[in-house]
Design a protein around this motif. Sequence first.
Motif, short mmCIF file in Angstrom:
data_model
loop_
_atom_site.label_atom_id
_atom_site.label_comp_id
_atom_site.label_asym_id
_atom_site.label_seq_id
_atom_site.Cartn_x
_atom_site.Cartn_y
_atom_site.Cartn_z
N PRO A 199 33.21 -19.61 5.45
CA PRO A 199 33.43 -18.71 6.59
C PRO A 199 34.87 -18.77 7.12
CG PRO A 199 31.83 -20.44 7.14
CD PRO A 199 32.17 -20.61 5.70
N GLY A 202 36.87 -15.01 5.78
CA GLY A 202 35.88 -13.94 5.93
C GLY A 202 36.21 -12.76 5.03
N MET A 203 35.17 -12.22 4.39
CA MET A 203 35.38 -11.14 3.42
C MET A 203 34.75 -9.84 3.91
SD MET A 203 36.31 -10.82 0.00
CE MET A 203 35.83 -10.07 -1.54
N GLY A 253 26.29 -14.90 11.03
CA GLY A 253 27.18 -16.03 10.77
C GLY A 253 27.15 -17.07 11.90
N ARG A 290 31.16 -8.48 11.96
CA ARG A 290 30.39 -9.60 11.43
C ARG A 290 31.31 -10.70 10.92
NH1 ARG A 290 26.26 -8.76 6.41
NH2 ARG A 290 28.21 -8.43 5.29
N VAL A 291 32.42 -10.29 10.31
CA VAL A 291 33.36 -11.27 9.79
C VAL A 291 34.21 -11.86 10.93
CG1 VAL A 291 35.53 -11.34 8.54
CG2 VAL A 291 33.47 -10.57 7.40
N LEU A 314 33.03 -14.96 12.85
CA LEU A 314 33.23 -16.29 12.29
C LEU A 314 34.51 -16.92 12.81
CD1 LEU A 314 32.54 -15.28 8.61
CD2 LEU A 314 30.94 -16.40 10.15
#
Lengths: 271, 263
Positions: free
Chosen positions: B76, B79-80, B100, B147-148, B151
């Motif tokens: 994490p 982040g992708m 996450g 969402r990324v 993290l």
Amino acid sequence: MNAWRRALQGLPLIVAVLALWELVGLTGWVNPKVLPPPHAVAARWWEYLAPPQPYDPEAGSRLAWLLSGELVQDAAGSLYRVLAGFVLGAALAVPVGLLMGASSRVYGLCNPLLQILRPIPPIAYIPLSILWFGLGNPPAIFLIAIGAFFPVLMNTIAGVRSVDGIFLRAAQNLGAGRLTIFRRVILPASMPYVLTGMRVGIGTAFIVVIVAEMIAVNNGLGFRILEAREYFWSDKIIAGMLSIGLIGLAIDQGMSLINNHLLRWHRGLEH
Amino acid sequence: MPAILIERVSKAFPTSRAAVTALENIDLEIPAGQFVCLLGPSGCGKSTLLNAVAGFARPDAGRILVNGVPVTGPSPERGMVFQEYALFPWMTVAQNVAFGLEVKRMPKAAVQARVDELLHMLKLSEFAERYPKELSGGMRQRVAIARVLALDSPILLMDEPFGALDALTRRSLQDELLRLWSELGKTVLFVTHSIEESIFLADRIVVMTYRPGTVKRDLRVDLPRPRDPAAPEFNQLKRELSELVAQEQTRHEADERLALTTD
């Protein structure tokens, strides 16, 4: 609403078939003992459905009285067996299928044995199940469980294997460990397949219950139509068959409603 | 210490005909906070390089260090964002963003607060309870970015994230990304095959060659932001890059033609 309209579209054909069937009886082309006309079947159906005794408040509640008809009792018995057998079969098939789908080692271990067992029709287990469990519910539930097991198993395996790798990569990237990925990604992602398997499985269970009742049980819809044959009650046989069909339809529609609710996120439901 | 250090990284893929060298001796040093675009035609290995940095695929040779630590797998901290969004379709927008954080075992109330904050930041608050299938592509990619970002990873890896979007949505997400980048100060490694996109976004553009994938040109973009795609400097750079990319595209097409005729 739309579903009703679509069902109504088929009404003319149903009416036509009933009319032809009635006509065949009226003209005397066919012996009504062999093929009783629809009105006779309907009358017999009502007799089969209606409570045998007049209502007596002493004997119990009005609901219990309403449900005391032979058809209701038979249907309840059949449904109980379907449900018990299906739950048993699916409860075994889902975990085994998840494991087989997720691990190629488990798959390699279990698949040859299962491929040998799978082509054996559940009905072929009847003699053995009677030897093992005697008569009554236990052998019937055993047979139904076998009937439901394989469709659920095969679809669960396919479901796990079809999980798109990008979801796994995304979950790993978000820090999820193997257990979390299994529980929160693989499990829900394979759900459309698992539920399809359950829909097929409960259909198989419903077929097997009728056969099992003809042989090992002395109540239920399957038993009743075979019993009716001994008295040459073709009207009752047909009434029983139509009941079986309608209950099967209701089960399938019910499963479809449950699926649509559980899979409301699913792409395939977009219209 | 560079945020990302790529040292002599090579990777080959076996195919039916011969092994394809996707990456050959790539060296890149990316300082913290830099916005880097990897630019090239398809098949130039830019996504392979990104996946190696993400930890999805190990290089055959060489090493990748992130803040001095070798990459051994996905994490994490990198982040992708995927071109296909990769949102979990069975989760609502809010549940996707929370994923996450829940994995990190953050307390429920804190997760809720952070999710609200991120949804607000990406203008998604009113869609919190929607499922991804109900959203447009642009909205889905916003959710994937939220969402990324949840993290709080110092490094953001983006694999042609806006490739599937229409031009207007693409531009608005590019603006959004630049705003987030300048607010949050992340290091961004962004794969694209759009020359204009790379000039619009990047501090630095790394042009890659088609098989084997190597660094063809590594150039800084010093134009002040916000950049105007109509400005002469922008177009000057665009011409220059078009030339470089066209050479590789020609090789890519020749290779494809050859593969089809020898099959």
